[in-house]
Scaffold this motif. Structure first.
Motif, PDB file in Angstrom:
ATOM      1  N   LYS A 550      46.788 -75.586   8.920  1.00 16.94           N
ATOM      2  CA  LYS A 550      45.586 -76.621   8.921  1.00 16.94           C
ATOM      3  C   LYS A 550      44.491 -75.884   9.440  1.00 16.94           C
ATOM      4  O   LYS A 550      43.412 -76.154   9.373  1.00 16.94           O
ATOM      5  N   ALA A 551      44.823 -75.587  10.673  1.00 23.93           N
ATOM      6  CA  ALA A 551      43.827 -74.692  11.587  1.00 23.93           C
ATOM      7  C   ALA A 551      43.195 -73.671  10.838  1.00 23.93           C
ATOM      8  O   ALA A 551      41.929 -73.525  10.924  1.00 23.93           O
ATOM      9  N   ARG A 552      43.770 -72.740  10.057  1.00 24.94           N
ATOM     10  CA  ARG A 552      43.009 -71.732   9.284  1.00 24.94           C
ATOM     11  C   ARG A 552      42.290 -72.157   8.490  1.00 24.94           C
ATOM     12  O   ARG A 552      40.995 -72.082   8.180  1.00 24.94           O
ATOM     13  N   ALA A 553      42.825 -73.563   7.784  1.00 27.53           N
ATOM     14  CA  ALA A 553      41.565 -74.192   6.740  1.00 27.53           C
ATOM     15  C   ALA A 553      40.501 -74.742   7.221  1.00 27.53           C
ATOM     16  O   ALA A 553      39.207 -74.503   6.956  1.00 27.53           O
ATOM     17  N   LEU A 554      40.730 -75.246   8.596  1.00 23.67           N
ATOM     18  CA  LEU A 554      39.504 -75.941   9.179  1.00 23.67           C
ATOM     19  C   LEU A 554      38.487 -74.895   9.733  1.00 23.67           C
ATOM     20  O   LEU A 554      37.199 -74.965   9.486  1.00 23.67           O
ATOM     21  N   PHE A 555      39.223 -73.860  10.309  1.00 26.51           N
ATOM     22  CA  PHE A 555      38.143 -72.881  10.983  1.00 26.51           C
ATOM     23  C   PHE A 555      37.569 -71.816   9.968  1.00 26.51           C
ATOM     24  O   PHE A 555      36.599 -71.149  10.311  1.00 26.51           O
ATOM     25  N   GLY A 556      38.137 -72.144   8.883  1.00 29.04           N
ATOM     26  CA  GLY A 556      37.546 -71.308   7.412  1.00 29.04           C
ATOM     27  C   GLY A 556      36.209 -71.935   6.991  1.00 29.04           C
ATOM     28  O   GLY A 556      35.411 -71.103   6.052  1.00 29.04           O
ATOM     29  N   CYS A 557      36.010 -73.288   7.445  1.00 32.77           N
ATOM     30  CA  CYS A 557      34.958 -73.884   6.775  1.00 32.77           C
ATOM     31  C   CYS A 557      33.646 -73.609   7.660  1.00 32.77           C
ATOM     32  O   CYS A 557      33.986 -73.322   8.935  1.00 32.77           O
ATOM     33  N   PRO A 558      32.518 -74.013   6.953  1.00 27.72           N
ATOM     34  CA  PRO A 558      31.271 -73.800   7.830  1.00 27.72           C
ATOM     35  C   PRO A 558      31.265 -74.710   8.904  1.00 27.72           C
ATOM     36  O   PRO A 558      31.758 -75.776   8.793  1.00 27.72           O
ATOM     37  N   LEU A 559      30.691 -74.333  10.195  1.00 24.61           N
ATOM     38  CA  LEU A 559      30.801 -75.299  11.237  1.00 24.61           C
ATOM     39  C   LEU A 559      30.223 -76.652  11.031  1.00 24.61           C
ATOM     40  O   LEU A 559      30.573 -77.696  11.585  1.00 24.61           O
ATOM     41  N   ASN A 560      29.011 -76.688  10.185  1.00 26.29           N
ATOM     42  CA  ASN A 560      28.590 -78.009  10.034  1.00 26.29           C
ATOM     43  C   ASN A 560      29.331 -79.078   9.299  1.00 26.29           C
ATOM     44  O   ASN A 560      28.936 -80.114   9.094  1.00 26.29           O
ATOM     45  N   LYS A 561      30.478 -78.591   8.565  1.00 25.72           N
ATOM     46  CA  LYS A 561      31.168 -79.456   7.745  1.00 25.72           C
ATOM     47  C   LYS A 561      32.644 -79.498   8.397  1.00 25.72           C
ATOM     48  O   LYS A 561      33.484 -80.286   7.514  1.00 25.72           O
ATOM     49  N   ARG A 562      32.917 -79.042   9.655  1.00 27.15           N
ATOM     50  CA  ARG A 562      34.204 -79.081   9.936  1.00 27.15           C
ATOM     51  C   ARG A 562      34.606 -80.550  10.446  1.00 27.15           C
ATOM     52  O   ARG A 562      35.809 -80.940  10.465  1.00 27.15           O
ATOM     53  N   VAL A 563      33.802 -81.280  10.853  1.00 22.96           N
ATOM     54  CA  VAL A 563      33.941 -82.544  11.543  1.00 22.96           C
ATOM     55  C   VAL A 563      34.565 -83.490  10.411  1.00 22.96           C
ATOM     56  O   VAL A 563      35.662 -83.933  10.328  1.00 22.96           O
ATOM     57  N   ASN A 564      33.865 -83.288   9.136  1.00 23.74           N
ATOM     58  CA  ASN A 564      34.430 -84.337   8.097  1.00 23.74           C
ATOM     59  C   ASN A 564      35.859 -83.711   7.406  1.00 23.74           C
ATOM     60  O   ASN A 564      36.847 -84.241   7.124  1.00 23.74           O
ATOM     61  N   MET A 565      35.932 -82.455   7.689  1.00 22.62           N
ATOM     62  CA  MET A 565      37.014 -81.988   7.289  1.00 22.62           C
ATOM     63  C   MET A 565      38.334 -82.303   7.938  1.00 22.62           C
ATOM     64  O   MET A 565      39.410 -82.446   7.640  1.00 22.62           O
ATOM     65  N   LEU A 566      37.779 -82.353   9.399  1.00 29.56           N
ATOM     66  CA  LEU A 566      39.040 -82.548  10.469  1.00 29.56           C
ATOM     67  C   LEU A 566      39.536 -84.147  10.009  1.00 29.56           C
ATOM     68  O   LEU A 566      40.566 -84.424  10.373  1.00 29.56           O
ATOM     69  N   ARG A 567      38.452 -85.067  10.016  1.00 31.61           N
ATOM     70  CA  ARG A 567      38.870 -86.428   9.691  1.00 31.61           C
ATOM     71  C   ARG A 567      39.604 -86.541   8.357  1.00 31.61           C
ATOM     72  O   ARG A 567      40.539 -87.109   8.404  1.00 31.61           O
ATOM     73  N   ARG A 568      39.474 -85.715   7.446  1.00 31.67           N
ATOM     74  CA  ARG A 568      40.130 -85.853   6.131  1.00 31.67           C
ATOM     75  C   ARG A 568      41.525 -85.323   6.083  1.00 31.67           C
ATOM     76  O   ARG A 568      42.643 -85.997   5.769  1.00 31.67           O
ATOM     77  N   MET A 569      41.568 -84.144   7.054  1.00 33.43           N
ATOM     78  CA  MET A 569      43.175 -83.640   7.349  1.00 33.43           C
ATOM     79  C   MET A 569      43.821 -84.509   8.037  1.00 33.43           C
ATOM     80  O   MET A 569      44.910 -84.836   7.738  1.00 33.43           O
ATOM     81  N   MET A 570      43.475 -85.267   9.097  1.00 32.20           N
ATOM     82  CA  MET A 570      44.129 -85.981  10.083  1.00 32.20           C
ATOM     83  C   MET A 570      44.242 -87.531   9.745  1.00 32.20           C
ATOM     84  O   MET A 570      45.166 -88.239   9.938  1.00 32.20           O
ATOM     85  N   GLY A 571      43.418 -87.811   8.469  1.00 26.57           N
ATOM     86  CA  GLY A 571      43.588 -88.975   7.726  1.00 26.57           C
ATOM     87  C   GLY A 571      44.527 -88.906   6.535  1.00 26.57           C
ATOM     88  O   GLY A 571      45.316 -90.112   6.130  1.00 26.57           O
ATOM     89  N   ALA A 572      45.017 -87.764   6.214  1.00 27.46           N
ATOM     90  CA  ALA A 572      46.059 -87.383   5.028  1.00 27.46           C
ATOM     91  C   ALA A 572      47.368 -87.260   5.747  1.00 27.46           C
ATOM     92  O   ALA A 572      48.187 -87.071   5.256  1.00 27.46           O
TER      93      ALA A 572
END
Length: 572
Positions: A550-572
């Motif tokens: 999940k760390a690789r997936a998160l940091f592979g995203c553009p910086l401006n989209k990481r917040v939403n991606m993190l919430r989705r990860m931890m919510g799932a």
């Protein structure tokens, strides 16, 4: 969140059960568990957040941030649901009566009629807990961190029928089992029936060993990661023990209303293949070069055995040639088995006034002889017992007079640990204690349990009864030590040679390995994102450290989209 559960199709991912099972659980907790809605939160919301925490091992701070709620409110609702679930214990943890043969045995010819009187299996596991520093040595066992030793019985359909949690991590399994058989709310075994148990537990007419096919713990920990995590828990020792009990109750409930065949098959396959839980490790794509590394490691083990066998047989041949005889050689695995056998006999009442009964020796001779394929005698065991006591007295007499709680034993390094001021005080009092700072001690907990009480009550005269060696025997021992030194030196030389070739293969593998972020890199990336406060960053940090993919997936995203991606990860 309830809307997300109902429409998002992620109910099982978030709360570890289907929507229908969730609604039935809420109704049962309200009618039988006494759970009530509050002014600001419905029963469904309380239960969903509780399941979200135990199903993903989230910290209180993160959940409060995620749901925009105060930490105290999150804690209050968590404990309300926890107590409501535990109140259902009598409904879901029911000991078998043995009146009927279990379906899983009756329908399989390889089990029936041989196991028709078997009513289940017993096994133990360790759960990490948080305890005060002064109590940590009592809980820090073979895992290297504080744990509680949990013992449970289950049927062959993986339902738990009895759970005992709370014993310190240093407590032996046999002692925990003895408690389950003698306490007020004890484990019941109907007349003529028996349980299958692990090889480390004592053998009785009602306990048949060894059995290593218990899968219930695997399914339980996979479904509820909060009891599988190796990081220090947020909750207290008492609460963590209650959480484990609640997870067992929920596990039994889900087997009745929301059976997950896929989850059980995954755990069964892991047991058969003796693999580790895939979520505990980063993904590893093994190709041909990986197979070469594996073969090199296996080859290293085979070479060690070959060198040992060659040198030992050469030693025997030389002894026979010059007419001398060799004394009986004890190995570390043999000592381990012997100490465990003595603890079992002691717990069963076969040690009177510090002396084992003749029948206890007879049983141990037979058990150890079969286990290691050797022709043992009672004298072998008695002589080894004297040697082990002598080893124990060397470090125990130095520490005696100090609080043993000041010291902790590291099972990985086999070294005693203590605060610097404790060592300085002890060394000032007894200079010979200095060597025990860096000298490994094998079987520390086992010897402490067996010999500490006897050693504390011995008089100087009784301590002098250990035999001294004659000059000829000392010379013989010195020769044996030379042989041992030569043996280990030869093994290390072979290991170094194979190790060098293995390192070359590892370097080749590094180029094809998936990117794995270090702990420091993860923390720096989170600081760059700037989305969490200093208090909240630790929960996100621990979440990503335990889930490298999940760390690789998160940091592979553009910086401006990481917040939403993190919430989705931890919510799932």
């Amino acid at each position: 969140m309830l809307h997300e559960l109902a429409t998002g199709g992620k109910c099982r991912q978030i709360i570890r059960m289907s929507e229908n099972a969730f609604m039935i659980l809420c109704q049962k907790l309200e009618s039988d568990g006494g759970l009530r809605s509050t002014q600001r939160m419905t029963i469904e919301e309380q239960v969903a957040r509780f399941l979200h925490i135990i199903g993903n091992d989230f910290r209180n701070r993160f959940v409060s941030w995620f749901y925009y709620q105060s930490g105290s409110a999150t804690s209050v609702h968590f404990h309300r649901v926890l107590n409501a679930i535990i109140s259902l214990e009598d409904q879901y943890l029911i000991q078998p009566t043995g009146d009927t043969v279990q379906k899983q045995i009756q329908e399989k010819r390889r089990f029936y009629p041989f196991f028709k009187d078997c009513i289940g299996a017993i096994d133990g596991t360790h759960i990490r807990v948080k305890v005060p520093s002064k109590d940590a040595p009592r809980y820090r066992g073979r895992k290297g961190y504080p744990t509680i030793n949990v013992l449970a019985a289950c049927t062959f359909d993986l339902k738990f029928t009895y759970v005992l949690s709370g014993w310190e991590g240093t407590t032996s399994d046999s002692r925990v089992l003895k408690d389950t058989l003698t306490r007020e709310d004890k484990l019941n075994t109907p007349d003529g029936k028996f349980y299958l148990v692990d090889g480390g537990l004592p053998l009785k007419s009602t306990l048949i060993a060894p059995y290593r096919g218990v899968r219930a713990f695997g399914v339980l920990k996979r479904r509820f990661p909060i009891i599988r995590s190796t990081t220090e828990p947020f909750y207290s020792y008492e609460t963590q023990s209650q959480i484990f009990l609640a997870c067992c109750i929920l596990h039994n409930y889900l087997l009745e209303v929301d059976y997950d065949r896929e989850l059980e098959d995954e755990v069964a396959q892991e047991v058969l293949n003796a693999t580790q839980d895939v979520e505990d490790h980063a993904p590893n794509a093994m190709d041909d070069r990986g197979e070469q590394i594996r073969e090199s490691i296996i080859l290293l083990g085979l070479w060690k055995l070959t060198v040992i066998q060659f040198l030992y047989e050469n030693k025997l041949a030389m002894s026979k040639k010059d007419g001398t005889s060799t004394r009986f050689h004890w190995t570390t695995p043999m000592d381990t088995a012997f100490l465990q056998a003595m603890i079992t006999k002691k717990d069963n009442g076969n040690r009177i006034d510090g002396t084992f009964t003749p029948q206890a020796y007879t049983n141990m001779v037979e058990e150890l002889g079969k286990a290691f394929g050797m022709d043992l005698t009672k004298d072998h065991l008695k002589n080894r017992l004297k040697t082990l006591k002598d080893h124990f007295s060397k470090f125990y007499d130095v520490l005696k007079g100090n609080s043993m709680n000041d010291f902790s034993w590291d099972p990985s390094t086999k070294l005693l640990g203590a605060e610097e001021e404790v060592w300085e005080k002890l060394i000032k009092k007894s200079p010979e204690a200095a060597k025990w700072r860096d000298k490994p001690i094998l079987h520390y907990h086992e010897m402490l349990e067996l010999f500490a009480k006897d050693r504390a009550t011995e008089t100087p005269d009784s301590q002098a009864k250990y035999p001294s060696f004659s000059k000829s025997k000392k010379r013989k021992l010195e020769k044996d030590d030379e042989f041992t030194t030569t043996l280990m030196s030869s093994i290390n030389n072979v290991a170094d040679a194979i190790g060098k070739s293995t390192k070359d293969l590892c370097k080749v593998m590094e180029g094809s390995r998936a990117c794995v972020y270090s702990e420091e890199e993860i923390y720096k990336e989170l600081e760059i994102m700037g989305i969490v406060s200093e208090e909240e960053i630790f929960d996100v940090y621990l979440f990503l450290v335990e889930r490298p993919e999940k760390a690789r997936a998160l940091f592979g995203c553009p910086l401006n989209k990481r917040v939403n991606m993190l919430r989705r990860m931890m919510g799932a």
